[in-house]
Motif scaffolding. Structure first.
Motif, PDB file in Angstrom:
ATOM      1  N   GLY A 149      32.196  38.728 -19.979  1.00 12.02           N
ATOM      2  CA  GLY A 149      32.275  37.462 -20.687  1.00 12.02           C
ATOM      3  C   GLY A 149      30.921  37.001 -21.170  1.00 12.02           C
ATOM      4  O   GLY A 149      29.953  37.766 -21.178  1.00 12.02           O
ATOM      5  N   LEU A 150      30.880  35.737 -21.567  1.00 11.47           N
ATOM      6  CA  LEU A 150      29.659  35.117 -22.073  1.00 11.47           C
ATOM      7  C   LEU A 150      29.098  34.188 -20.998  1.00 11.47           C
ATOM      8  O   LEU A 150      29.831  33.358 -20.439  1.00 11.47           O
ATOM      9  CB  LEU A 150      29.969  34.314 -23.335  1.00 11.47           C
ATOM     10  N   VAL A 151      27.819  34.320 -20.721  1.00 10.95           N
ATOM     11  CA  VAL A 151      27.181  33.503 -19.691  1.00 10.95           C
ATOM     12  C   VAL A 151      25.768  33.166 -20.135  1.00 10.95           C
ATOM     13  O   VAL A 151      25.145  33.933 -20.893  1.00 10.95           O
ATOM     14  CB  VAL A 151      27.188  34.247 -18.333  1.00 10.95           C
ATOM     15  N   GLN A 152      25.269  32.027 -19.683  1.00 12.13           N
ATOM     16  CA  GLN A 152      23.891  31.662 -19.997  1.00 12.13           C
ATOM     17  C   GLN A 152      22.918  32.423 -19.105  1.00 12.13           C
ATOM     18  O   GLN A 152      23.270  32.839 -17.991  1.00 12.13           O
ATOM     19  CB  GLN A 152      23.696  30.162 -19.812  1.00 12.13           C
ATOM     20  N   ALA A 153      21.706  32.570 -19.600  1.00  9.97           N
ATOM     21  CA  ALA A 153      20.665  33.216 -18.805  1.00  9.97           C
ATOM     22  C   ALA A 153      20.525  32.499 -17.459  1.00  9.97           C
ATOM     23  O   ALA A 153      20.555  31.259 -17.389  1.00  9.97           O
ATOM     24  CB  ALA A 153      19.349  33.197 -19.556  1.00  9.97           C
ATOM     25  N   GLY A 154      20.391  33.299 -16.401  1.00 12.41           N
ATOM     26  CA  GLY A 154      20.315  32.748 -15.062  1.00 12.41           C
ATOM     27  C   GLY A 154      21.655  32.642 -14.371  1.00 12.41           C
ATOM     28  O   GLY A 154      21.715  32.395 -13.163  1.00 12.41           O
ATOM     29  N   GLY A 155      22.717  32.853 -15.111  1.00 13.80           N
ATOM     30  CA  GLY A 155      24.055  32.760 -14.562  1.00 13.80           C
ATOM     31  C   GLY A 155      24.497  34.041 -13.890  1.00 13.80           C
ATOM     32  O   GLY A 155      23.735  35.000 -13.757  1.00 13.80           O
ATOM     33  N   SER A 156      25.776  34.049 -13.473  1.00 14.29           N
ATOM     34  CA  SER A 156      26.335  35.177 -12.738  1.00 14.29           C
ATOM     35  C   SER A 156      27.685  35.591 -13.306  1.00 14.29           C
ATOM     36  O   SER A 156      28.409  34.768 -13.878  1.00 14.29           O
ATOM     37  CB  SER A 156      26.521  34.807 -11.255  1.00 14.29           C
ATOM     38  N   LEU A 157      27.992  36.849 -13.134  1.00 15.35           N
ATOM     39  CA  LEU A 157      29.308  37.393 -13.444  1.00 15.35           C
ATOM     40  C   LEU A 157      29.648  38.434 -12.386  1.00 15.35           C
ATOM     41  O   LEU A 157      28.749  39.067 -11.813  1.00 15.35           O
ATOM     42  CB  LEU A 157      29.345  38.058 -14.818  1.00 15.35           C
ATOM     43  N   ARG A 158      30.945  38.626 -12.168  1.00 16.18           N
ATOM     44  CA  ARG A 158      31.401  39.683 -11.273  1.00 16.18           C
ATOM     45  C   ARG A 158      32.365  40.584 -12.037  1.00 16.18           C
ATOM     46  O   ARG A 158      33.418  40.133 -12.477  1.00 16.18           O
ATOM     47  CB  ARG A 158      32.100  39.095 -10.059  1.00 16.18           C
ATOM     48  N   LEU A 159      31.979  41.827 -12.164  1.00 11.01           N
ATOM     49  CA  LEU A 159      32.837  42.817 -12.803  1.00 11.01           C
ATOM     50  C   LEU A 159      33.662  43.541 -11.748  1.00 11.01           C
ATOM     51  O   LEU A 159      33.198  43.767 -10.637  1.00 11.01           O
ATOM     52  CB  LEU A 159      32.003  43.830 -13.580  1.00 11.01           C
ATOM     53  N   LYS A 216      17.562  45.924  -9.912  1.00 12.66           N
ATOM     54  CA  LYS A 216      17.362  45.856  -8.469  1.00 12.66           C
ATOM     55  C   LYS A 216      17.037  44.422  -8.039  1.00 12.66           C
ATOM     56  O   LYS A 216      16.207  43.758  -8.649  1.00 12.66           O
ATOM     57  CB  LYS A 216      16.227  46.807  -8.073  1.00 12.66           C
ATOM     58  N   GLY A 217      17.722  43.967  -7.004  1.00  8.87           N
ATOM     59  CA  GLY A 217      17.497  42.613  -6.511  1.00  8.87           C
ATOM     60  C   GLY A 217      18.353  41.564  -7.203  1.00  8.87           C
ATOM     61  O   GLY A 217      18.425  40.420  -6.743  1.00  8.87           O
ATOM     62  N   ARG A 218      18.997  41.929  -8.304  1.00  4.94           N
ATOM     63  CA  ARG A 218      19.841  40.973  -9.030  1.00  4.94           C
ATOM     64  C   ARG A 218      21.313  41.389  -9.011  1.00  4.94           C
ATOM     65  O   ARG A 218      22.189  40.526  -8.993  1.00  4.94           O
ATOM     66  CB  ARG A 218      19.376  40.862 -10.493  1.00  4.94           C
ATOM     67  N   PHE A 219      21.577  42.684  -9.047  1.00  2.00           N
ATOM     68  CA  PHE A 219      22.945  43.195  -9.073  1.00  2.00           C
ATOM     69  C   PHE A 219      23.287  43.797  -7.710  1.00  2.00           C
ATOM     70  O   PHE A 219      22.417  44.354  -7.032  1.00  2.00           O
ATOM     71  CB  PHE A 219      23.087  44.286 -10.128  1.00  2.00           C
ATOM     72  N   THR A 220      24.570  43.713  -7.357  1.00  2.00           N
ATOM     73  CA  THR A 220      25.045  44.313  -6.122  1.00  2.00           C
ATOM     74  C   THR A 220      26.367  45.020  -6.374  1.00  2.00           C
ATOM     75  O   THR A 220      27.310  44.412  -6.906  1.00  2.00           O
ATOM     76  CB  THR A 220      25.258  43.252  -5.026  1.00  2.00           C
ATOM     77  N   VAL A 266      36.100  48.857  -7.394  1.00  2.00           N
ATOM     78  CA  VAL A 266      34.655  48.762  -7.283  1.00  2.00           C
ATOM     79  C   VAL A 266      34.217  47.478  -7.972  1.00  2.00           C
ATOM     80  O   VAL A 266      34.776  47.109  -9.016  1.00  2.00           O
ATOM     81  CB  VAL A 266      33.967  49.974  -7.939  1.00  2.00           C
ATOM     82  N   TYR A 267      33.232  46.806  -7.391  1.00  2.00           N
ATOM     83  CA  TYR A 267      32.768  45.534  -7.922  1.00  2.00           C
ATOM     84  C   TYR A 267      31.288  45.617  -8.293  1.00  2.00           C
ATOM     85  O   TYR A 267      30.523  46.364  -7.682  1.00  2.00           O
ATOM     86  CB  TYR A 267      32.951  44.429  -6.871  1.00  2.00           C
ATOM     87  N   LEU A 268      30.919  44.824  -9.269  1.00  2.00           N
ATOM     88  CA  LEU A 268      29.508  44.675  -9.619  1.00  2.00           C
ATOM     89  C   LEU A 268      29.215  43.189  -9.727  1.00  2.00           C
ATOM     90  O   LEU A 268      29.647  42.532 -10.677  1.00  2.00           O
ATOM     91  CB  LEU A 268      29.180  45.385 -10.935  1.00  2.00           C
ATOM     92  N   GLN A 269      28.516  42.669  -8.738  1.00  2.00           N
ATOM     93  CA  GLN A 269      28.094  41.270  -8.756  1.00  2.00           C
ATOM     94  C   GLN A 269      26.749  41.194  -9.467  1.00  2.00           C
ATOM     95  O   GLN A 269      25.788  41.839  -9.033  1.00  2.00           O
ATOM     96  CB  GLN A 269      27.967  40.730  -7.330  1.00  2.00           C
ATOM     97  N   MET A 270      26.709  40.416 -10.533  1.00  2.00           N
ATOM     98  CA  MET A 270      25.497  40.323 -11.341  1.00  2.00           C
ATOM     99  C   MET A 270      24.988  38.881 -11.293  1.00  2.00           C
ATOM    100  O   MET A 270      25.666  37.966 -11.745  1.00  2.00           O
ATOM    101  CB  MET A 270      25.790  40.739 -12.789  1.00  2.00           C
ATOM    102  N   ASN A 271      23.808  38.712 -10.728  1.00  2.00           N
ATOM    103  CA  ASN A 271      23.177  37.399 -10.620  1.00  2.00           C
ATOM    104  C   ASN A 271      21.896  37.360 -11.450  1.00  2.00           C
ATOM    105  O   ASN A 271      21.373  38.397 -11.841  1.00  2.00           O
ATOM    106  CB  ASN A 271      22.861  37.092  -9.161  1.00  2.00           C
ATOM    107  N   SER A 272      21.412  36.156 -11.682  1.00  2.00           N
ATOM    108  CA  SER A 272      20.160  35.973 -12.434  1.00  2.00           C
ATOM    109  C   SER A 272      20.168  36.778 -13.727  1.00  2.00           C
ATOM    110  O   SER A 272      19.207  37.485 -14.049  1.00  2.00           O
ATOM    111  CB  SER A 272      18.961  36.385 -11.565  1.00  2.00           C
ATOM    112  N   GLN A 318      32.690  43.751 -22.171  1.00  2.00           N
ATOM    113  CA  GLN A 318      31.503  43.180 -22.804  1.00  2.00           C
ATOM    114  C   GLN A 318      30.889  42.103 -21.918  1.00  2.00           C
ATOM    115  O   GLN A 318      31.593  41.195 -21.444  1.00  2.00           O
ATOM    116  CB  GLN A 318      31.863  42.578 -24.162  1.00  2.00           C
ATOM    117  N   VAL A 319      29.584  42.190 -21.735  1.00  2.00           N
ATOM    118  CA  VAL A 319      28.814  41.143 -21.069  1.00  2.00           C
ATOM    119  C   VAL A 319      27.775  40.636 -22.062  1.00  2.00           C
ATOM    120  O   VAL A 319      26.986  41.422 -22.583  1.00  2.00           O
ATOM    121  CB  VAL A 319      28.127  41.675 -19.799  1.00  2.00           C
ATOM    122  N   THR A 320      27.796  39.341 -22.323  1.00  2.00           N
ATOM    123  CA  THR A 320      26.847  38.735 -23.240  1.00  2.00           C
ATOM    124  C   THR A 320      26.114  37.611 -22.533  1.00  2.00           C
ATOM    125  O   THR A 320      26.751  36.707 -21.986  1.00  2.00           O
ATOM    126  CB  THR A 320      27.548  38.192 -24.490  1.00  2.00           C
TER     127      THR A 320
END
Length: 124
Positions: A10-20, A65-69, A79-85, A119-121
């Motif tokens: 999806g669409l997220v602002q810089a500094g935000g998070s998404l979970r794939l 590294k340090g932002r995604f898990t 399988v999950y991908l947690q994306m922060n910052s 898509q990640v924006t």
């Protein structure tokens, strides 16, 4: 044979998070390593992160590294991908991939099965 379906982009602002999420189907899903790759317009597909069959080992690209898990739930074949910052440079189509072998791999040619991408924006 393994079928993969990604979701959560999806669409997220810089500094935000998404979970794939990447839902898999097929008899080899839980015994093989999984990876996430991404591809921005005009660029090569690049490695993001991989996880071994059990979830006990992971390997991250330096850029995340340090932002995604990454994590996996073999009982749910997911399988999950947690994306922060998130940063604008993280903008891309994200693909999950599966291979029938247990160990981690970082090259796209080392994976046999691919999802359709999500898509990640990230806006600045």
């Amino acid at each position: 044979q393994v079928q993969l379906v990604e979701s959560g982009g999806g669409l997220v602002q810089a500094g935000g998070s998404l979970r794939l999420s990447c839902a898999g189907a097929g008899r080899t899903f839980s015994s093989g390593a999984m990876g996430w790759f991404r591809q921005a317009p005009g660029k090569e597909r690049e490695f993001v992160v991989a996880i071994n069959w059990s979830g006990g080992r992971t390997y991250y690209a330096d850029s995340v590294k340090g932002r995604f898990t990454i994590s996996r739930d073999n009982a749910k074949n997911t399988v999950y991908l947690q994306m922060n910052s998130l940063k604008p440079e993280d903008t891309a189509v994200y693909y999950c991939a599966a291979r029938p072998w247990a160990n981690i791999a970082t090259g796209p040619y080392e994976y046999d099965y691919w999802g359709q991408g999500t898509q990640v924006t990230v806006s600045s």
